[in-house]
Design a protein around this motif. Structure first.
Motif, PDB file in Angstrom:
ATOM      1  N   CYS A 106       0.849  -1.188   0.000  1.00 29.42           N
ATOM      2  CA  CYS A 106       0.000   0.000   0.000  1.00 29.42           C
ATOM      3  C   CYS A 106       0.885   1.238   0.000  1.00 29.42           C
ATOM      4  CB  CYS A 106      -0.906  -0.011   1.229  1.00 29.42           C
ATOM      5  SG  CYS A 106      -2.024   1.396   1.228  1.00 29.42           S
ATOM      6  N   ALA A 108      -0.048   4.208   0.897  1.00 27.89           N
ATOM      7  CA  ALA A 108      -0.459   5.169   1.925  1.00 27.89           C
ATOM      8  C   ALA A 108       0.255   4.841   3.243  1.00 27.89           C
ATOM      9  CB  ALA A 108      -1.964   5.138   2.097  1.00 27.89           C
ATOM     10  N   ASN A 109       0.080   5.726   4.208  1.00 30.23           N
ATOM     11  CA  ASN A 109       0.876   5.612   5.427  1.00 30.23           C
ATOM     12  C   ASN A 109       0.024   5.765   6.682  1.00 30.23           C
ATOM     13  OD1 ASN A 109       3.522   4.997   5.879  1.00 30.23           O
ATOM     14  ND2 ASN A 109       4.267   7.123   5.855  1.00 30.23           N
ATOM     15  N   CYS A 110      -1.176   5.230   6.666  1.00 31.22           N
ATOM     16  CA  CYS A 110      -2.101   5.468   7.774  1.00 31.22           C
ATOM     17  C   CYS A 110      -1.487   5.007   9.104  1.00 31.22           C
ATOM     18  CB  CYS A 110      -3.425   4.773   7.496  1.00 31.22           C
ATOM     19  SG  CYS A 110      -4.100   5.288   5.897  1.00 31.22           S
ATOM     20  N   TYR A 112      -2.423   4.012  12.026  1.00 30.69           N
ATOM     21  CA  TYR A 112      -2.885   2.893  12.851  1.00 30.69           C
ATOM     22  C   TYR A 112      -2.747   1.559  12.137  1.00 30.69           C
ATOM     23  CZ  TYR A 112      -6.491   4.277   9.665  1.00 30.69           C
ATOM     24  OH  TYR A 112      -7.123   4.651   8.510  1.00 30.69           O
ATOM     25  N   CYS A 113      -2.259   1.590  10.877  1.00 28.63           N
ATOM     26  CA  CYS A 113      -2.376   0.410  10.020  1.00 28.63           C
ATOM     27  C   CYS A 113      -1.064  -0.358   9.877  1.00 28.63           C
ATOM     28  CB  CYS A 113      -2.877   0.861   8.650  1.00 28.63           C
ATOM     29  SG  CYS A 113      -3.081  -0.519   7.502  1.00 28.63           S
ATOM     30  N   LEU A 115      -0.286  -2.236   7.467  1.00 27.97           N
ATOM     31  CA  LEU A 115       0.122  -2.351   6.061  1.00 27.97           C
ATOM     32  C   LEU A 115       0.804  -1.088   5.556  1.00 27.97           C
ATOM     33  CD1 LEU A 115      -3.115  -3.980   4.558  1.00 27.97           C
ATOM     34  CD2 LEU A 115      -1.029  -5.125   5.308  1.00 27.97           C
ATOM     35  N   ALA A 116       0.924  -0.093   6.402  1.00 31.25           N
ATOM     36  CA  ALA A 116       1.376   1.230   5.954  1.00 31.25           C
ATOM     37  C   ALA A 116       2.768   1.208   5.300  1.00 31.25           C
ATOM     38  CB  ALA A 116       1.368   2.190   7.130  1.00 31.25           C
ATOM     39  N   ILE A 164      -6.328  -1.524  -1.739  1.00 26.58           N
ATOM     40  CA  ILE A 164      -5.340  -0.743  -0.999  1.00 26.58           C
ATOM     41  C   ILE A 164      -4.947   0.431  -1.901  1.00 26.58           C
ATOM     42  CG2 ILE A 164      -4.488  -2.640   0.419  1.00 26.58           C
ATOM     43  CD1 ILE A 164      -2.131  -2.887  -1.570  1.00 26.58           C
ATOM     44  N   THR A 165      -4.076   1.280  -1.439  1.00 24.18           N
ATOM     45  CA  THR A 165      -3.677   2.427  -2.263  1.00 24.18           C
ATOM     46  C   THR A 165      -2.527   2.006  -3.164  1.00 24.18           C
ATOM     47  OG1 THR A 165      -4.315   3.835  -0.423  1.00 24.18           O
ATOM     48  CG2 THR A 165      -3.026   4.863  -2.184  1.00 24.18           C
ATOM     49  N   ASP A 221     -12.466   5.412   8.540  1.00 24.51           N
ATOM     50  CA  ASP A 221     -11.634   5.111   9.715  1.00 24.51           C
ATOM     51  C   ASP A 221     -11.595   6.226  10.755  1.00 24.51           C
ATOM     52  OD1 ASP A 221     -11.215   2.692   8.522  1.00 24.51           O
ATOM     53  OD2 ASP A 221      -9.104   3.015   8.031  1.00 24.51           O
ATOM     54  N   ARG A 232      -4.143   9.961   8.609  1.00 26.97           N
ATOM     55  CA  ARG A 232      -4.174   9.359   7.264  1.00 26.97           C
ATOM     56  C   ARG A 232      -3.755  10.335   6.168  1.00 26.97           C
ATOM     57  NH1 ARG A 232      -9.188   6.045   5.701  1.00 26.97           N
ATOM     58  NH2 ARG A 232      -7.421   4.846   4.949  1.00 26.97           N
ATOM     59  N   HIS A 240      -4.219  10.628   1.667  1.00 28.06           N
ATOM     60  CA  HIS A 240      -5.677  10.661   1.691  1.00 28.06           C
ATOM     61  C   HIS A 240      -6.262  12.015   2.097  1.00 28.06           C
ATOM     62  CE1 HIS A 240      -5.335   6.479   1.002  1.00 28.06           C
ATOM     63  NE2 HIS A 240      -4.996   6.142   2.236  1.00 28.06           N
TER      64      HIS A 240
HETATM   65  S1  SF4 Z   1      -5.576   1.889   6.119  1.00 29.80           S
HETATM   66 FE1  SF4 Z   1      -5.786   1.225   3.968  1.00 29.80          FE
HETATM   67  S2  SF4 Z   1      -4.937   2.929   2.786  1.00 29.80           S
HETATM   68 FE2  SF4 Z   1      -4.222   3.210   4.886  1.00 29.80          FE
HETATM   69  S3  SF4 Z   1      -2.195   2.207   4.963  1.00 29.80           S
HETATM   70 FE3  SF4 Z   1      -3.729   0.675   5.601  1.00 29.80          FE
HETATM   71  S4  SF4 Z   1      -4.277  -0.423   3.730  1.00 29.80           S
HETATM   72 FE4  SF4 Z   1      -3.259   1.470   3.107  1.00 29.80          FE
END
Ligand code: SF4
Length: 416
Positions: A106, A108-110, A112-113, A115-116, A164-165, A221, A232, A240
């Motif tokens: 992904c 993006a760099n959210c 709390y995530c 996967l960032a 995902i982004t 979110d 986010r 975002h």
């Molecule tokens: S919340 Fe979604 S967009 Fe943001 S980092 Fe995680 S997967 Fe990527």
């Protein structure tokens, strides 16, 4: 493996009965070394994938990409029979949650995530934890082959594609959706789209509908524009924008229609209970639903040093949200203290007690399955808490669970 649980289980906030804005500042992301950016580590090694890949950061992740490959939740992998293991309190999950996958991950760099993007410094995309669990990577054709054997009797009541982004995420979502509906009747197992508005157009939303998706959700979110920006957007070098998320949400409302669109909201990242419940009301007034998550400090995320949402804050919001979403109570009938905490749910005591007693309000919220409208197919076992201190119940709470829930609800709100 035994029941799915992240290795470290930080305690909830015991000093306070809610997570206030000032305490919930994410870390700023560090710079990623050049040789780890954009999945370079995986692309340079270029190992061909061979069947199912179980996340293990001690191995080099193979070069896997959607639409040929997708990742799926540990609960879905156990239910599908491609991974061993048991889950506390439930035999299976009712939702086949799929996640698009790319070596670049992904973009993006959210905060709390799991996967960032900032995590590429130390962990390949396919090895990252997300909502507290691992996500094995599996060929999409293999998943379809298993489910297509008997969709009517599948344990899954719904399938969900999480975008995902990534520049390919729209096109690959269409392909995965098409592959699925070619072999599996969407009336037997309806499909939801968990969208990524940042790179989407109204035509993309329409196309998911035309290809057979049943429900379209937006992972908003964060409950307020400031919180969105902090967690986010600009606050964490993430692309975002609140306005773009609402634009796509409005498109989904027009295209999918009442009760067929919604938004994900995480509770306890610094918003007040009044703010989040106003958002729930706005969604209901538009004709949609809210799907709620209790904030949990995901290991490796930019908020992993922060406290999980205290259980009394979570239970108040969980109950109030259920009343607004399914029992016709309006937020303006409820009362709040000066810190925005719920002090009155706007229902007579006996009616409120009946709703609490039913227990459904405390189950995981999300897109419905085949049981009833207010019971989510998407039960996400232990996605927002450890089994030892359950936030969203992936099963109907039992007597002893209800005792605990009532205790958590009875913690008096301190009115200063
Ligand atoms: S919340 Fe979604 S967009 Fe943001 S980092 Fe995680 S997967 Fe990527």
């Amino acid at each position: 493996m035994g029941c799915i649980e992240n290795k470290s289980s930080p305690a909830t906030n015991t000093d306070s009965d809610f997570n206030a804005w000032d305490e919930m500042q994410p870390r700023f992301p560090e710079k990623t070394p050049k040789d780890r950016r954009n999945g370079a580590h995986v692309k340079d090694a270029d190992l061909p994938p061979e069947g199912v890949y179980l996340p293990n950061n001690n191995y080099q992740a193979p070069h896997m990409k959607s639409p040929e490959y997708v990742q799926l939740s540990t609960a879905a992998a156990i239910t599908l029979g491609i991974m061993g293991g048991r889950m506390y309190g439930c035999e299976c999950t009712r939702c086949l949650n799929l996640l698009l996958t790319y070596p670049e991950g992904c973009r993006a760099n959210c905060a709390y995530c799991g996967l960032a993007r900032h995590r590429e410094a130390d962990r390949d995309y396919a090895d990252r934890n997300f909502i507290r669990v691992d996500w094995p990577a599996v060929p999409m054709a293999e998943i379809i082959d298993i489910v297509a054997q008997d969709p009517e009797n599948s344990p899954f009541h719904r399938m969900c594609i999480s975008m995902i982004t990534h520049p390919r995420s729209e096109q690959d979502t269409f392909t995965v959706l098409e592959q699925w509906t070619d072999k599996i009747d969407p009336d037997a197992i309806p499909v939801s789209i968990l969208s990524n508005p940042t790179t989407m157009t109204r035509e993309d939303v329409q196309k998911t509908r035309d290809l057979g998706a049943d429900i379209f959700t937006v992972a908003l979110d964060a409950a307020t524009p400031d919180l969105f920006d902090r967690t986010r957007g600009k606050g964490v070098q993430s692309p975002h924008k609140w306005s773009k998320y609402w634009e796509i949400l409005e498109d989904a409302k027009d295209i999918f229609g009442p009760q067929k669109f919604g938004a994900h909201i995480i509770v306890g990242m610094g918003e007040t209970e009044h703010e989040v419940l106003n958002l729930v009301q706005d969604l209901v007034d538009l004709g949609g639903h809210s799907h709620m998550f209790c904030f949990f400090p995901e290991q490796g995320s930019l908020m992993d040093h922060l406290p999980a949402t205290p259980r009394d804050q979570w239970r108040r919001v969980q109950l109030a949200r259920y009343l607004i979403d399914y029992r016709g109570v309006r937020v303006d009938q409820m009362r709040f203290d000066e810190l925005g905490r719920v002090t009155d749910y706007g229902l007579p005591e006996s009616e409120l007690s009946d709703v609490v007693e039913e227990g459904i309000a405390f189950r995981t919220s999300g897109c419905p399955g085949k049981f009833q409208d207010d019971i989510s197919a998407c039960d996400r076992p232990y996605g927002d808490s450890p089994p030892s201190d359950i936030a969203s119940y992936p099963f109907q709470p039992k007597k002893r669970d209800m005792k605990k829930i009532r205790r958590q609800l009875e913690i008096p709100v301190r009115v200063e």
